[in-house]
Each structure stands twice: as structure tokens, then as C-alpha cells.
Design a protein around this motif. Structure first.
Motif, PDB file in Angstrom:
ATOM      1  N   ASP A 112      38.931  75.677 -79.098  1.00 33.12           N
ATOM      2  CA  ASP A 112      39.012  74.549 -79.745  1.00 33.12           C
ATOM      3  C   ASP A 112      38.790  73.181 -78.915  1.00 33.12           C
ATOM      4  N   ASP A 113      38.218  72.120 -79.656  1.00 33.17           N
ATOM      5  CA  ASP A 113      38.101  71.048 -78.624  1.00 33.17           C
ATOM      6  C   ASP A 113      38.922  69.958 -78.490  1.00 33.17           C
ATOM      7  N   SER A 114      40.040  70.542 -78.728  1.00 30.16           N
ATOM      8  CA  SER A 114      41.321  69.474 -78.289  1.00 30.16           C
ATOM      9  C   SER A 114      41.888  70.027 -76.988  1.00 30.16           C
ATOM     10  N   THR A 115      41.889  68.880 -76.189  1.00 29.62           N
ATOM     11  CA  THR A 115      42.709  68.956 -74.877  1.00 29.62           C
ATOM     12  C   THR A 115      43.620  67.932 -74.634  1.00 29.62           C
ATOM     13  N   LEU A 121      41.139  64.121 -82.822  1.00 32.31           N
ATOM     14  CA  LEU A 121      41.473  62.996 -83.676  1.00 32.31           C
ATOM     15  C   LEU A 121      42.071  63.665 -84.965  1.00 32.31           C
ATOM     16  N   LYS A 122      41.304  64.234 -85.853  1.00 28.80           N
ATOM     17  CA  LYS A 122      41.797  64.691 -86.943  1.00 28.80           C
ATOM     18  C   LYS A 122      43.165  65.321 -87.172  1.00 28.80           C
ATOM     19  N   PRO A 295      40.843  74.043 -85.022  1.00 32.32           N
ATOM     20  CA  PRO A 295      39.662  74.598 -85.511  1.00 32.32           C
ATOM     21  C   PRO A 295      38.985  75.333 -84.349  1.00 32.32           C
ATOM     22  N   LEU A 296      38.723  76.399 -84.382  1.00 33.12           N
ATOM     23  CA  LEU A 296      38.019  77.289 -83.220  1.00 33.12           C
ATOM     24  C   LEU A 296      36.731  77.435 -83.653  1.00 33.12           C
ATOM     25  N   ASP A 302      25.388  74.901 -74.497  1.00 28.94           N
ATOM     26  CA  ASP A 302      25.805  73.402 -73.825  1.00 28.94           C
ATOM     27  C   ASP A 302      27.199  73.406 -73.215  1.00 28.94           C
ATOM     28  N   LYS A 303      28.159  73.689 -73.942  1.00 29.54           N
ATOM     29  CA  LYS A 303      29.416  73.558 -73.687  1.00 29.54           C
ATOM     30  C   LYS A 303      29.710  74.205 -72.348  1.00 29.54           C
ATOM     31  N   ALA A 304      29.132  75.593 -72.229  1.00 31.59           N
ATOM     32  CA  ALA A 304      29.473  76.439 -71.053  1.00 31.59           C
ATOM     33  C   ALA A 304      28.750  75.635 -69.903  1.00 31.59           C
TER      34      ALA A 304
END
Length: 346
Positions: A112-115, A121-122, A295-296, A302-304
Motif C-alpha cells: 500500500d502507498d501509505s507510510t 490522504l483518502k 488499498p493494496l 518504477d516503484k521498485a
């Protein structure tokens, strides 16, 4: 190495023993704190007082449990009981579900893009709205001090008529979420500001010894968001900007709300990083207990590459520290070195 004389060579053991003997021959008389003229509080006494006030001020201490997490535990237990009963009743029935759990494998990694440094935000707003919902739902029945500045009947946010039972009907979680989301999207606030908003809200309830209810939750949340945006964001939103979001409120009312909020907080607006991290992870724990998962998404190339670049940067930054802390000698008998292998993401 091997030199007989050096400026850094310590004194001989004989000289050290003689100096130690001279020091032992003189014993300084013990003086009480009153005789010495020092009436300052000892640091251990201050730490004990801090431990006693930890539970009463959870928004100031990183080791104290958050208020919203404790209030949400009762509903979580009831939900788990109902789920357990439903599972027992439908144990013999075949499962008919089209949803499948996402699991990481050797070829695909779900993240997930939350750290803690960059929350989503959502879903952070959803978690904060859920925490406020539990504060209102499981509020203390005895109540507390009443602050007129937060009363929506005395200081309405809209020109519409306030119903007579405005302080009896608890708001739903969706209503709280829509109110907070409107303010954050219109003012373009960050997710970190939402976490700081929750810290200020719980600090206000603790310092002012008040409860949040159906008749004051909007103005309390508005004051916390107003203060958190000015403390956290570099380019803060002015009070007149909130008047454009909430059309029927005046600048004087916003100024009075901000001033009274600060006075009730005793001007304690500092949020340490440890307290911020505690609230972030407690929000995630509450979200997981309430099936509000982040969300997963599969890890893309690119993220890697970004993760690999960040890890390489951190490796270069702390390489000198590891080199300085590494032992320069070791016994062959106790030699058990573990090779360090960098991870390669492809």
C-alpha cells in the motif's frame, strides 16, 4: 604501533594507584539538599510525575494509549462476536464469494502507498473520521465542562435553523467523513495534517475535561483542523479562506474559535514525532480491526527502482557509521561473521 613513547600513552598503573589513594584519603562531608541551598526537583522525581500523568494526558506521551483506540475496542469486540456467531451458523454451508485475498509471491509483491512519512490522504481521513465517530458514540455519560464557543446552537455554521434535538442524535460515520473531506479538499491540506488534527482534538478533550457530542463536534473538528493546518503546513490557510468554504461563518467567529482553542490547549501545540507515529499506527490498527484496509497495489518496476534508489542512498549515508562501529579485531575462535548481501529488485 610498537612505539615506546607517545603523547597518547596513559599513565602507568602505579601512578594511577597513587592518585587514587590520594583521592580516597579525602572524604567530603555529605550535605543535605537544604544545607546546599539546592531545592530543585530531582530528575527522577520529575520522571515519576510524568509516569503518573501519562494516562491522563495520552496526547502528550508516546507510550500512553490513544483515547480513540480504547473507545473503539468495545465495538470491535461486539463485531467479532457477531462474526463468530455467523461463521458458526454458516459453517456447513459452502462459501460463495468472488473476492479473493491478495497474497505476495515471488513474482508479485503487494504494497500500500501509505507510510508514516507519507500517509494516504483518502484513507487517513476515513480513519480520523472513524476515530471521531467512536469518540462521539462511546462518550462519557457523565459529560464534562461545557464550552459555549463549540456549541452549534450558539455559534451555528449555517444560516439554517438548528433543530431542537441537535444534541441528541449521533452523527453517522459518513456524515463526519464528508465534513472533514470537504474541508481538506477545499483547503488542499495534507494527510499529516489529519493526524495532527486528531492529536489536538484528544488534547483538547483532556485539557478542558470536556466531551465531544452531536452538538459540538463540528466546531471542535473545525478548530482542530484550523490550528493543525497553521502548525503543520508551511503555507497555512487563512481564516478568511475557511469563510469561503463555509459560506455562513464570519472571520470574527473563526478568530474567536482559534483563540479559545489555543487557550484551552494551554498553547501546547507541539507534536513530537513519537506521538505522531503512535497516532498513525493506532489509526492503522483501528482500521484493520474495522475492516477498513488500505488499498493494496502490485509493486511496479518504477516503484521498485525508487525503493532501490532510496535504499542505496541510505546505505551510502550510513556506510561511515557502520564502518566506525565495526570491530577492527576479533578472535578466530569466536568468528561468526554474517555476509551482507544487498537485495536486488527487478
Amino acid at each position: 604501533m610498537g612505539g615506546t613513547t607517545s603523547c597518547c600513552v596513559p599513565a602507568s598503573p602505579k601512578r594511577r594507584r597513587n592518585a587514587h589513594a590520594r583521592l580516597e584519603s579525602f572524604t567530603e562531608p555529605e550535605l543535605s539538599r537544604e544545607d546546599s541551598g539546592c531545592n530543585l526537583q530531582h530528575i527522577s522525581d520529575r520522571e515519576n510525575v510524568d509516569e503518573l500523568n501519562m494516562e491522563s494526558n495520552p496526547a502528550d506521551h508516546p507510550r500512553a494509549g490513544t483515547m480513540f483506540l480504547s473507545k473503539s475496542q468495545t465495538d470491535v469486540r461486539e463485531k467479532r462476536k457477531s462474526i463468530f456467531i455467523n461463521n458458526l451458523t454458516h459453517l456447513m454451508e459452502p462459501r460463495q464469494s468472488n473476492t479473493r485475498c491478495k497474497h505476495s509471491s515471488c513474482s508479485t509483491i503487494f504494497l500500500d502507498d501509505s507510510t508514516v512519512s507519507q500517509p494516504n490522504l483518502k484513507y487517513t481521513i476515513k480513519c480520523v473520521a472513524l476515530a471521531i465517530f467512536y469518540h462521539i458514540k462511546n462518550r462519557d455519560s457523565h459529560g464534562g465542562t461545557v464550552q459555549d464557543i463549540f456549541d452549534e446552537k450558539l455559534h451555528p455554521l449555517t444560516n439554517s435553523v438548528v433543530p431542537a434535538d441537535y444534541n441528541d442524535q449521533d452523527p453517522e460515520q459518513k456524515q463526519i467523513y464528508r465534513f472533514v473531506r470537504t474541508l481538506f479538499c477545499s483547503a488542499q491540506l495534507t494527510a499529516e495534517c489529519a493526524i495532527v488534527t486528531l492529536v489536538y482534538l484528544e488534547r483538547l478533550l483532556t485539557y478542558a475535561e470536556m466531551t465531544i457530542g452531536p452538538g459540538n463536534w463540528k466546531r471542535i473538528v473545525l478548530g482542530a483542523i484550523l490550528l493543525a493546518s497553521k502548525v503543520w503546513d508551511d503555507q497555512a490557510v487563512w481564516n478568511v479562506d475557511y469563510c469561503q468554504i463555509l459560506k455562513d461563518i464570519t472571520v470574527e467567529d473563526m478568530n474567536e474559535l482559534e483563540r479559545d482553542f489555543l487557550e484551552l490547549l494551554q498553547f501546547n501545540i507541539n507534536v513530537p514525532s513519537s506521538v505522531y507515529a503512535k497516532y498513525y499506527f493506532d489509526l492503522r490498527s483501528m482500521a484493520e480491526a474495522n475492516n477498513l484496509s488500505f488499498p493494496l497495489e502490485p509493486l511496479s518496476r518504477d516503484k521498485a527502482q525508487k525503493l532501490e534508489a532510496i535504499s542505496r542512498l541510505c546505505d551510502d549515508r550510513y556506510k561511515d557509521v557502520r564502518r566506525a562501529s565495526r570491530k577492527r579485531w576479533s578472535s578466530v575462535d569466536n568468528l561468526c561473521g554474517v555476509p551482507w548481501v544487498p537485495a536486488i529488485l527487478s
